[in-house]
Design a protein around this motif. Structure first.
Motif, PDB file in Angstrom:
ATOM      1  N   ASN A  31       0.837  -1.211   0.000  1.00 30.90           N
ATOM      2  CA  ASN A  31       0.000   0.000   0.000  1.00 30.90           C
ATOM      3  C   ASN A  31       0.869   1.258   0.000  1.00 30.90           C
ATOM      4  OD1 ASN A  31      -2.609  -1.061  -0.082  1.00 30.90           O
ATOM      5  ND2 ASN A  31      -2.556  -1.580   2.098  1.00 30.90           N
ATOM      6  N   ILE A  34       2.423   1.694  -3.386  1.00 30.86           N
ATOM      7  CA  ILE A  34       1.425   2.166  -4.357  1.00 30.86           C
ATOM      8  C   ILE A  34       1.170   3.657  -4.176  1.00 30.86           C
ATOM      9  CG2 ILE A  34      -1.035   2.005  -4.954  1.00 30.86           C
ATOM     10  CD1 ILE A  34      -0.799  -1.019  -4.454  1.00 30.86           C
ATOM     11  N   THR A  38       1.967   6.376  -6.944  1.00 33.57           N
ATOM     12  CA  THR A  38       0.866   7.233  -7.414  1.00 33.57           C
ATOM     13  C   THR A  38       1.280   8.707  -7.351  1.00 33.57           C
ATOM     14  OG1 THR A  38      -0.723   5.601  -6.603  1.00 33.57           O
ATOM     15  CG2 THR A  38      -1.562   7.806  -7.070  1.00 33.57           C
ATOM     16  N   ASP A 522       0.836  -1.006 -11.813  1.00 33.91           N
ATOM     17  CA  ASP A 522      -0.001  -2.176 -12.150  1.00 33.91           C
ATOM     18  C   ASP A 522       0.531  -3.431 -11.477  1.00 33.91           C
ATOM     19  OD1 ASP A 522      -1.592  -0.586 -13.659  1.00 33.91           O
ATOM     20  OD2 ASP A 522      -0.633  -1.083 -15.570  1.00 33.91           O
ATOM     21  N   LYS A 524       2.404  -3.651  -8.737  1.00 30.74           N
ATOM     22  CA  LYS A 524       2.165  -3.601  -7.277  1.00 30.74           C
ATOM     23  C   LYS A 524       0.688  -3.860  -6.961  1.00 30.74           C
ATOM     24  CE  LYS A 524       6.423  -2.617  -6.217  1.00 30.74           C
ATOM     25  NZ  LYS A 524       7.251  -3.598  -5.530  1.00 30.74           N
ATOM     26  N   SER A 525      -0.218  -3.323  -7.779  1.00 34.80           N
ATOM     27  CA  SER A 525      -1.659  -3.555  -7.569  1.00 34.80           C
ATOM     28  C   SER A 525      -1.990  -5.033  -7.712  1.00 34.80           C
ATOM     29  CB  SER A 525      -2.475  -2.739  -8.579  1.00 34.80           C
ATOM     30  OG  SER A 525      -2.241  -1.361  -8.408  1.00 34.80           O
ATOM     31  N   LYS A 526      -1.369  -5.667  -8.712  1.00 30.11           N
ATOM     32  CA  LYS A 526      -1.571  -7.110  -8.902  1.00 30.11           C
ATOM     33  C   LYS A 526      -1.071  -7.886  -7.686  1.00 30.11           C
ATOM     34  CE  LYS A 526      -0.345 -10.892 -12.033  1.00 30.11           C
ATOM     35  NZ  LYS A 526       0.444 -11.270 -13.229  1.00 30.11           N
ATOM     36  N   LYS A 529      -3.505  -7.512  -4.814  1.00 30.73           N
ATOM     37  CA  LYS A 529      -4.685  -8.387  -4.944  1.00 30.73           C
ATOM     38  C   LYS A 529      -4.348  -9.823  -4.558  1.00 30.73           C
ATOM     39  CE  LYS A 529      -7.092  -5.732  -8.511  1.00 30.73           C
ATOM     40  NZ  LYS A 529      -7.578  -5.732  -9.923  1.00 30.73           N
TER      41      LYS A 529
END
Length: 713
Positions: A31, A34, A38, A522, A524-526, A529
């Motif tokens: 987090n 990310i 961002t 992308d 890190k988001s993957k 999840k």
């Protein structure tokens, strides 16, 4: 599952959910990354927008310069093209003036040439009419010759047909035989087709018979399970009978319990339970008041034990309907096998009958070949018959054609004479035609010159107008070129190429950086999840752990109850147990001595279910025995219990080597071999350790088709 299994599962789940803290830490880290990515992406996009705005302004000036240069180049090209057009139009103007002078000089010859050409057209029409008469005369002569020749041939055919008509009766017999042979061949072909159909039917029946044979084999293999199912079903029925006996005992105990409870109630009222009057012994305290209460407790405990046995037996018979269903299926399979066998025999009978029909096929094919050879030998005579028959049938018609044909020949003679008169009238036309053509030829050169130049001469006025237009356009284009050159000179000082390339490179670098940041975001988001999915899985396992802990607590409670139940049973039947244990000890000692081959050894199964081994040299409890001694002692007690309670001379060992090492398996094999007091011992195992110690070995295996094979070794 027992408590041990649940404990192991709980231990496994606890090990699996230890990663929860690590996953939570990883999620917090992801987090944070990310959020950082961002922020960087937002900054890069803002910086990119500023650069792109500056780049857009400089690029607009560059585009204006490029556009102005492009228009200037286009105007220069247009000016060159208009100069070239002006030169071309000047050349066309010179040609038009020259053409007009030539047309003025040759106009008289052109007009005379036109008059002669009109006369020539009339002469050509008359000449074509003359040629048409000549062609008609040729055609009439050809038709006259054809009709005359046909008349001669017709008369010859009538003469020859009269001669051939005498051969017709003999050839008609040959034709009739040929027709009969053709019919016979068609009948044979129909027979062969029928035999082929029977042959195909035979093949299908053989496939079906083979399929049914395989079905019978498979069903018979399944049917081998029936005796074992019947045996299990009989055991279940015996359990049902035992339940009925238990229920009778429950009814008896219930009646006895009511009797003792009624008596106890009377005692509580100080009345004699037998005469229903005040009892002096009760008043004096000489009567044992607990006699009935003790019996009530005993009966209640017995009733409770029997009810538990009933519940246990009911659990054991739950498979009755399943067994019954399987047996019914196998009984139906018996009927199916019987029907299959009948059907298989019917197929065999039908195949046998078809083979007889198919067997004559070679002879039928041979007959067909012979008939075809004979038919082929008659073909020439049949052709001759058909020709002669056709000629004879046409004779009346041909005879009718002769008179009209002679009349047509006469008519052709008259038409030929008429056409020859018309040709004579037009005999002067060819000479006049040749003379007119010669005059036209002499005027052709001047006429062609007029025709060649008249179009150009007629364009003189248009060419002069067009030249003036082109001249005006050229002046306009030169003016526009001058204006565009001045605009380009004004724009160039405003554009710095090095600055443009530098900003363009910065924009490209910023875009690449944004693409990299988006890719990282992308990824890190993957990962986030995936980590969240793992945390959800851990949460599920935590819930499962809670359920298992609850189940373990219930099982521990049940285990505690069963422990108490054993205590109650032990207190209830101490004498019976002592006698039974004494009997078991005698048998177990004999078995232990035979297994261990120690004549002075003795085995005692104690009141507390512990085992004690006594020899001339020592006395040891079970926990102090060696591994081999423990195995022999446990085996001896189990077999002694079996022999004491069941009074049988055989025993089954189902997978006795499970969880044993190699040495223990070899020792157990030796111990079982040394057991005495039983007629037969059966060992069921995937382990071949017992193979050397066994009198008979039956081996069950499965092949690639999952079919069981049995070997007696």
């Amino acid at each position: 599952p027992d408590v041990q299994d649940i404990s192991e599962t709980i231990h496994e789940i606890i090990g699996e959910i230890k990663v929860k803290e690590e996953l939570q830490h990883k999620q917090e880290s992801l987090n944070a990354e990310i959020v950082s990515l961002t922020g960087n992406l937002t900054n890069s996009e803002s910086e990119s927008e500023v650069l792109k705005e500056k780049y857009k302004k400089i690029k607009k000036i560059k585009e204006q310069i490029d556009e102005a240069q492009k228009k200037l180049d286009e105007l220069n090209i247009k000016s060159e093209k208009e100069n070239e057009n002006l030169r071309d139009i000047d050349n066309q103007l010179t040609d038009a003036k020259s053409a007009k002078k030539i047309c003025d000089d040759t106009k008289e010859a052109h007009d005379k040439h036109g008059e002669l050409s009109s006369n020539l057209e009339i002469l050509e029409q008359e000449f074509e009419k003359l040629n048409a008469h000549k062609e008609d005369l040729r055609i009439k002569n050809e038709n006259y010759i054809k009709k005359s020749t046909y008349l001669t041939q017709l008369e010859e055919v009538l003469k020859n047909t009269g001669t051939n008509e005498k051969k017709l009766p003999k050839l008609e017999k040959v034709n009739q035989e040929h027709s009969e042979l053709a019919n016979r061949i068609r009948e044979i072909e129909a027979t062969i087709a029928e035999i082929n159909a029977k042959e195909e039917q035979q093949g299908k029946l053989e496939v079906r018979a083979s399929s049914i044979s395989n079905n019978i084999k498979n069903l018979e293999e399944k049917l081998s399970e029936l005796p074992e199912l019947v045996k299990k079903y009989k055991i279940v029925e015996d359990i049902e009978l035992r339940i009925k006996d238990y229920e009778i005992n429950v009814a008896n105990l219930t009646n006895q319990l009511e009797f003792f409870q009624n008596n106890q109630e009377k005692i509580n009222q100080h009345k004699c339970p037998f005469v229903d009057q005040t009892c002096k012994n009760l008043e004096e305290g000489t009567f044992d008041e607990d006699i009935f209460s003790n019996e009530i407790k005993t009966k209640e405990k017995s009733l409770q034990d029997i009810k538990k046995q009933i519940e246990k037996a009911k659990v054991e018979i739950h498979e009755k309907e399943i067994l019954k269903g399987k047996m019914e299926v196998l009984e139906k399979d018996k009927i199916t096998i019987k029907n299959y066998k009948v059907q298989h025999q019917d197929y065999q009978d039908e195949i046998k009958a078809l083979k007889k029909v198919v067997g004559i096929k070679p002879q039928v094919i041979k007959d067909k070949k012979e008939q075809e050879q004979r038919k082929q030998s008659l073909e020439e005579d049949v052709k001759e018959y058909l020709i002669i028959k056709n000629e004879v049938e046409k004779m009346p018609k041909l005879k009718k054609e002769i008179a009209p044909l002679r009349l047509q020949i006469t008519d052709y003679n008259k038409e030929i004479e008429t056409i020859e008169v018309e040709i004579k009238k037009l005999g002067h036309i060819p000479k006049e035609r040749i003379k007119t053509k010669a005059n036209i030829t002499s005027l052709s050169e001047r006429n062609n010159s007029y025709i060649l130049h008249i179009k150009t001469a007629n364009k003189l006025l248009d060419i002069e107008t067009k030249r003036q237009t082109i001249f005006n356009n050229l002046n306009e284009t030169k003016s526009q070129s001058k204006h565009q050159g001045q605009l380009l000179a004004d724009l160039r000082p405003k554009f710095d190429k090095e600055e443009f390339l530098s900003i363009e490179q910065e924009v490209s670098g910023t875009d690449q950086n944004i693409a990299v940041l988006k890719s990282q975001l992308d990824e890190k988001s993957k990962n986030l999840k995936e980590n969240e999915a793992k945390l959800k899985e851990v949460s599920k396992k935590e819930k499962k752990l809670e359920g298992l802990k609850t189940q373990k607590a219930r099982l521990n409670t049940l285990k505690s109850f069963l422990g108490k139940l054993r205590v109650w049973i032990r207190e209830f039947v101490p004498k019976f147990r002592a006698a039974l244990i004494a009997k078991i000890n005698v048998i177990a000692s004999e078995i232990y001595r035979s297994i261990r081959e120690e004549e002075d050894a003795g085995l005692r199964w104690l009141q507390n279910y512990d085992i004690e081994i006594t020899t001339s040299k020592s006395q040891k409890k079970f926990h102090k025995l060696s591994g081999g001694e423990k195995m022999a002692a446990a085996l001896s007690v189990r077999l002694a219990i079996l022999k004491s309670l069941a009074n049988i001379d055989f025993a089954f060992f189902d997978e006795p080597t499970t969880n044993l090492d190699q040495t223990s398996r070899i020792n157990l094999s030796k111990y079982i071999h040394n057991i005495k007091g039983f007629e037969q011992l059966f060992v069921i195992s995937h382990d071949d350790t017992f193979k050397r110690q066994s009198e008979y070995v039956i081996k069950f295996t499965k092949d690639d088709q999952d079919i069981t094979k049995i070997e007696v070794l």
